[in-house]
Design an enzyme around this catalytic site. Structure first.
Site, PDB file in Angstrom:
ATOM      1  N   LYS A  35     -37.968  21.600  17.337  1.00  0.00           N
ATOM      2  CA  LYS A  35     -38.072  22.818  18.163  1.00  0.00           C
ATOM      3  C   LYS A  35     -38.166  24.040  17.259  1.00  0.00           C
ATOM      4  O   LYS A  35     -37.964  23.936  16.034  1.00  0.00           O
ATOM      5  CB  LYS A  35     -36.871  22.909  19.108  1.00  0.00           C
ATOM      6  CG  LYS A  35     -35.531  23.054  18.411  1.00  0.00           C
ATOM      7  CD  LYS A  35     -34.395  22.821  19.391  1.00  0.00           C
ATOM      8  CE  LYS A  35     -33.078  22.738  18.673  1.00  0.00           C
ATOM      9  NZ  LYS A  35     -32.144  23.783  19.008  1.00  0.00           N
ATOM     10  N   ARG A 131     -21.745  24.555  27.201  1.00  0.00           N
ATOM     11  CA  ARG A 131     -23.029  25.233  27.169  1.00  0.00           C
ATOM     12  C   ARG A 131     -23.857  24.639  28.313  1.00  0.00           C
ATOM     13  O   ARG A 131     -24.052  25.284  29.319  1.00  0.00           O
ATOM     14  CB  ARG A 131     -23.687  25.036  25.789  1.00  0.00           C
ATOM     15  CG  ARG A 131     -24.792  26.013  25.491  1.00  0.00           C
ATOM     16  CD  ARG A 131     -25.269  25.933  24.055  1.00  0.00           C
ATOM     17  NE  ARG A 131     -25.877  24.654  23.710  1.00  0.00           N
ATOM     18  CZ  ARG A 131     -26.488  24.408  22.548  1.00  0.00           C
ATOM     19  NH1 ARG A 131     -26.557  25.357  21.623  1.00  0.00           N
ATOM     20  NH2 ARG A 131     -27.014  23.230  22.293  1.00  0.00           N
ATOM     21  N   TYR A 256     -33.130  51.924   0.257  1.00  0.00           N
ATOM     22  CA  TYR A 256     -32.661  52.730   1.392  1.00  0.00           C
ATOM     23  C   TYR A 256     -31.160  52.969   1.322  1.00  0.00           C
ATOM     24  O   TYR A 256     -30.378  52.042   1.071  1.00  0.00           O
ATOM     25  CB  TYR A 256     -32.968  52.013   2.713  1.00  0.00           C
ATOM     26  CG  TYR A 256     -34.408  52.149   3.162  1.00  0.00           C
ATOM     27  CD1 TYR A 256     -34.944  53.390   3.466  1.00  0.00           C
ATOM     28  CD2 TYR A 256     -35.210  51.028   3.283  1.00  0.00           C
ATOM     29  CE1 TYR A 256     -36.268  53.507   3.891  1.00  0.00           C
ATOM     30  CE2 TYR A 256     -36.524  51.130   3.713  1.00  0.00           C
ATOM     31  CZ  TYR A 256     -37.042  52.378   4.016  1.00  0.00           C
ATOM     32  OH  TYR A 256     -38.342  52.498   4.438  1.00  0.00           O
ATOM     33  N   MET A 304     -38.507  46.542   4.843  1.00  0.00           N
ATOM     34  CA  MET A 304     -39.342  45.706   5.715  1.00  0.00           C
ATOM     35  C   MET A 304     -40.281  44.801   4.904  1.00  0.00           C
ATOM     36  O   MET A 304     -40.448  43.612   5.218  1.00  0.00           O
ATOM     37  CB  MET A 304     -40.163  46.591   6.665  1.00  0.00           C
ATOM     38  CG  MET A 304     -40.926  45.782   7.704  1.00  0.00           C
ATOM     39  SD  MET A 304     -41.943  46.786   8.780  1.00  0.00           S
ATOM     40  CE  MET A 304     -40.738  47.677   9.720  1.00  0.00           C
TER      41      MET A 304
END
Ligand SMILES: Cc1ncc(COP(=O)(O)O)c(C=O)c1O
Length: 361
Positions: A35, A131, A256, A304
């Site tokens: 998956k 769940r 940053y 990024m």
């Protein structure tokens, strides 16, 4: 030249890891969990590589199963959460998929459907993770209903999921296992229980089927080391290159927010990889990278498209030097610890803009 980031996917390593899952549970079938695009590795390529050895696959949605069928995968494919809408049953039948039933609305949808061939159903027990699934008090009743469905349903299995088979403290695992055992004994149900940690470390949970996922991709899901004599090979190696080098005096901020400052004159390599590729922005100062095969610490915040690495101790490293972000030589689990996360999220989080290059055996 194109932006240099690339994920090498070693399909030989994938087959090796699948063979480990088989070897440690020789009496169980191993359903390969592919998956989430095979945990970021590419579901179609991974399914094709495993097609000769894996008798079944498991995915999270009809769409994931459809794309495997479209690419020619013929094995049974289990929908781990079953259908999300009654309308999906016709496609499930047409594509010959297996389905989990975890809720009464799904059960009723199956019982009210008239398939041309029997549907294969895996009834989900909530053994304590809370769940999905029926609790132990209601499970036998739902099992009986499916058994009474005649030729509309076949191959009923009991499926359940462990919340903490990876953890050193076995208490929750033991409670879940006792619940599973008591239901199994009452119904004589074939089991499909073991995820990777249970496949690796809890042999008593090995059932008719196991469902290994993360171990196939070479990540160790256990809190501790792998059992003696067992080794998994990393399937994904995420690579990029230095695209610039900064030579800075002591006391200069990098990146940053100026999170990190040079504490001495330093050479800082700028790597073409960032959170826009799926590299975790939470990576702490000191997260390891390999530059020209040598360990170097990440310094400063991940941006990024770029991140920064201290290469002061590598005078020969420069623009064009190869950088391994995780994979061969640098385990994804170690990188994940520095990001306060797990290997699953780093691998699954690799974004589509990173090209995958498949290395075939
Ligand atoms: C229902 C279910 N089965 C099996 C797996 C495979 O687990 P692992 O990747 O830990 O082997 C998962 C993973 O999320 C899952 O949700």
């Amino acid at each position: 030249m194109a932006r240099p980031i690339i994920a090498d996917i070693d399909l030989d390593a994938l087959c090796h890891n699948y063979a480990v899952a088989r070897r440690i549970a020789p009496r169980s079938h191993a359903m390969a969990v592919i998956k989430a695009n095979a945990y970021g590795h590419g579901a179609v390529a991974c399914a094709k590589a495993l097609a000769a050895v894996a008798p079944a696959f498991a995915v999270a949605s009809l769409e994931e199963a459809e794309s495997l069928r479209e690419s020619g995968i013929l094995q049974p494919i289990l929908l781990l959460e079953g259908i999300f809408d009654t309308d999906e049953l016709a496609r499930v039948e047409a594509l010959g998929l297996w389905q989990v039933v975890h809720s009464d609305w799904q059960l009723n949808a199956v019982l009210n459907y008239s398939p041309a061939r029997p549907l294969t159903v895996w009834l989900k027990l909530d053994s304590g993770m809370h769940r999905l699934g029926f609790d132990s008090a209601s499970f036998a009743d739902r099992w009986a209903k499916l058994q009474a469905a005649g030729d509309r349903v076949r191959d009923l299995h009991l499926i359940s999921h462990f919340a903490s088979a990876d953890q050193a403290d076995p208490s929750q695992f033991e409670r879940q296992w006792q619940t599973i055992e008591s239901v199994r004994q009452q119904l004589e149900a074939p089991l499909c229980i073991a995820n990777s940690p249970a496949t690796l470390a809890k042999p008593r949970t090995h059932g008719h089927w196991n469902r290994p996922g993360i171990m196939l991709y070479g990540s160790n899901p256990l809190e501790g080391a792998l059992p003696d004599g067992m080794s998994l090979k990393p399937v994904m190696t995420l690579r990029s290159r230095l695209i610039a080098v900064q030579t800075l005096p002591m006391g200069e901020p990098v990146g940053y927010g100026g999170r990190w400052h040079t504490s001495r004159p330093a050479r800082i390599g700028i790597v073409a990889a960032g959170y826009g590729d799926g590299y975790d922005r939470h990576a702490a100062d000191g997260t390891p990278l390999l530059v020209d095969g040598q360990r170097c610490p990440l310094v400063g915040r991940v941006s990024m498209d770029m991140l920064t690495v201290d290469i002061s101790h590598l005078p020969d490293a420069g623009v064009g030097s190869e950088v391994v972000l995780w994979g061969r030589g640098l385990g994804v689990d170690e990188v994940a610890r520095h990001c306060d996360t797990i290997g699953y999220t780093l691998l699954t989080g690799l974004l589509p803009r990173v090209p995958r290059r498949y290395l075939v055996p």
